[in-house]
Design a protein around this motif. Structure first.
Motif, PDB file in Angstrom:
ATOM      1  N   LYS A 242      -7.798  -2.054   3.251  1.00 50.40           N
ATOM      2  CA  LYS A 242      -6.749  -1.850   2.246  1.00 50.40           C
ATOM      3  C   LYS A 242      -5.750  -2.994   2.323  1.00 50.40           C
ATOM      4  O   LYS A 242      -5.582  -3.618   3.363  1.00 50.40           O
ATOM      5  CB  LYS A 242      -6.012  -0.530   2.492  1.00 50.40           C
ATOM      6  N   ASN A 243      -5.084  -3.241   1.205  1.00 53.73           N
ATOM      7  CA  ASN A 243      -4.016  -4.236   1.147  1.00 53.73           C
ATOM      8  C   ASN A 243      -2.668  -3.541   1.277  1.00 53.73           C
ATOM      9  O   ASN A 243      -2.449  -2.483   0.678  1.00 53.73           O
ATOM     10  CB  ASN A 243      -4.051  -5.007  -0.169  1.00 53.73           C
ATOM     11  N   TYR A 244      -1.762  -4.149   2.034  1.00 53.88           N
ATOM     12  CA  TYR A 244      -0.407  -3.644   2.190  1.00 53.88           C
ATOM     13  C   TYR A 244       0.560  -4.757   1.827  1.00 53.88           C
ATOM     14  O   TYR A 244       0.527  -5.834   2.424  1.00 53.88           O
ATOM     15  CB  TYR A 244      -0.153  -3.197   3.633  1.00 53.88           C
ATOM     16  N   LYS A 245       1.417  -4.500   0.852  1.00 55.67           N
ATOM     17  CA  LYS A 245       2.416  -5.478   0.423  1.00 55.67           C
ATOM     18  C   LYS A 245       3.532  -5.525   1.460  1.00 55.67           C
ATOM     19  O   LYS A 245       4.070  -4.497   1.867  1.00 55.67           O
ATOM     20  CB  LYS A 245       2.973  -5.069  -0.939  1.00 55.67           C
TER      21      LYS A 245
ATOM     22  N   ILE B 237       0.093   3.260  -5.319  1.00 53.88           N
ATOM     23  CA  ILE B 237       0.050   3.999  -6.585  1.00 53.88           C
ATOM     24  C   ILE B 237      -1.334   3.928  -7.206  1.00 53.88           C
ATOM     25  O   ILE B 237      -1.832   4.886  -7.749  1.00 53.88           O
ATOM     26  CB  ILE B 237       1.111   3.454  -7.563  1.00 53.88           C
ATOM     27  N   GLY B 238      -1.957   2.775  -7.095  1.00 55.60           N
ATOM     28  CA  GLY B 238      -3.277   2.583  -7.681  1.00 55.60           C
ATOM     29  C   GLY B 238      -3.635   1.114  -7.658  1.00 55.60           C
ATOM     30  O   GLY B 238      -2.994   0.321  -6.981  1.00 55.60           O
TER      31      GLY B 238
ATOM     32  N   GLY C 291      -3.657  -2.628  -8.160  1.00 55.01           N
ATOM     33  CA  GLY C 291      -2.584  -3.547  -8.514  1.00 55.01           C
ATOM     34  C   GLY C 291      -1.233  -3.165  -7.953  1.00 55.01           C
ATOM     35  O   GLY C 291      -0.277  -3.925  -8.049  1.00 55.01           O
ATOM     36  N   PHE C 292      -1.137  -1.977  -7.362  1.00 58.70           N
ATOM     37  CA  PHE C 292       0.119  -1.506  -6.776  1.00 58.70           C
ATOM     38  C   PHE C 292      -0.148  -1.009  -5.358  1.00 58.70           C
ATOM     39  O   PHE C 292      -0.250   0.186  -5.114  1.00 58.70           O
ATOM     40  CB  PHE C 292       0.736  -0.389  -7.622  1.00 58.70           C
ATOM     41  N   PRO C 293      -0.273  -1.950  -4.389  1.00 55.85           N
ATOM     42  CA  PRO C 293      -0.605  -1.544  -3.020  1.00 55.85           C
ATOM     43  C   PRO C 293       0.571  -0.850  -2.334  1.00 55.85           C
ATOM     44  O   PRO C 293       1.705  -0.895  -2.810  1.00 55.85           O
ATOM     45  CB  PRO C 293      -0.914  -2.878  -2.343  1.00 55.85           C
ATOM     46  N   ALA C 294       0.282  -0.224  -1.194  1.00 53.75           N
ATOM     47  CA  ALA C 294       1.322   0.394  -0.388  1.00 53.75           C
ATOM     48  C   ALA C 294       2.274  -0.690   0.107  1.00 53.75           C
ATOM     49  O   ALA C 294       1.870  -1.822   0.356  1.00 53.75           O
ATOM     50  CB  ALA C 294       0.703   1.128   0.798  1.00 53.75           C
ATOM     51  N   VAL C 295       3.540  -0.351   0.229  1.00 50.99           N
ATOM     52  CA  VAL C 295       4.569  -1.306   0.648  1.00 50.99           C
ATOM     53  C   VAL C 295       4.954  -0.987   2.089  1.00 50.99           C
ATOM     54  O   VAL C 295       5.198   0.164   2.438  1.00 50.99           O
ATOM     55  CB  VAL C 295       5.806  -1.219  -0.262  1.00 50.99           C
ATOM     56  N   ILE C 296       4.989  -2.040   2.923  1.00 56.54           N
ATOM     57  CA  ILE C 296       5.365  -1.878   4.327  1.00 56.54           C
ATOM     58  C   ILE C 296       6.519  -2.802   4.673  1.00 56.54           C
ATOM     59  O   ILE C 296       6.773  -3.791   3.989  1.00 56.54           O
ATOM     60  CB  ILE C 296       4.176  -2.146   5.278  1.00 56.54           C
TER      61      ILE C 296
END
Length: 94
Positions: A49-52, A80-81, A83-88
């Motif tokens: 997964k990608n985390y912003k 969210i889905g 194009g909108f990765p989880a933010v850390i």
């Protein structure tokens, strides 16, 4: 007496439902997005997964693009889905 039993079970229920927002991630740093809307992410090796990354300036992470790093972070916002990765928020770079 019943009142205390109900309060006790309620307190145990809340403690059992809490989730830890601490994450230990290892992966490659990359810039995603296009043109003006770019952001730095870590691509986790385990979950894929990608985390912003919200506070990239504090640890000078933009200079470590394409490098594999281990970080300890707190989850700020769930994904969210597409194009909108989880933010850390990074706490420590190992």
């Amino acid at each position: 007496m019943k009142k205390y039993i109900i309060l006790g079970f309620t307190a145990l229920g809340f403690m059992g439902c809490t989730q830890s927002n601490d994450l230990d991630l290892e992966g490659r740093l990359a810039v995603k997005g296009s043109s003006v809307h770019t952001y730095l992410v870590i691509e986790d090796k385990k979950s894929h997964k990608n985390y912003k990354i919200q506070n990239k300036e504090n640890f000078n992470l933009m200079n470590r693009q394409k490098q594999t790093v281990k970080i300890k972070a707190k989850l700020v916002k769930e994904a969210i889905g597409p194009g909108f990765p989880a933010v850390i928020e990074v706490v420590e770079v190992k």
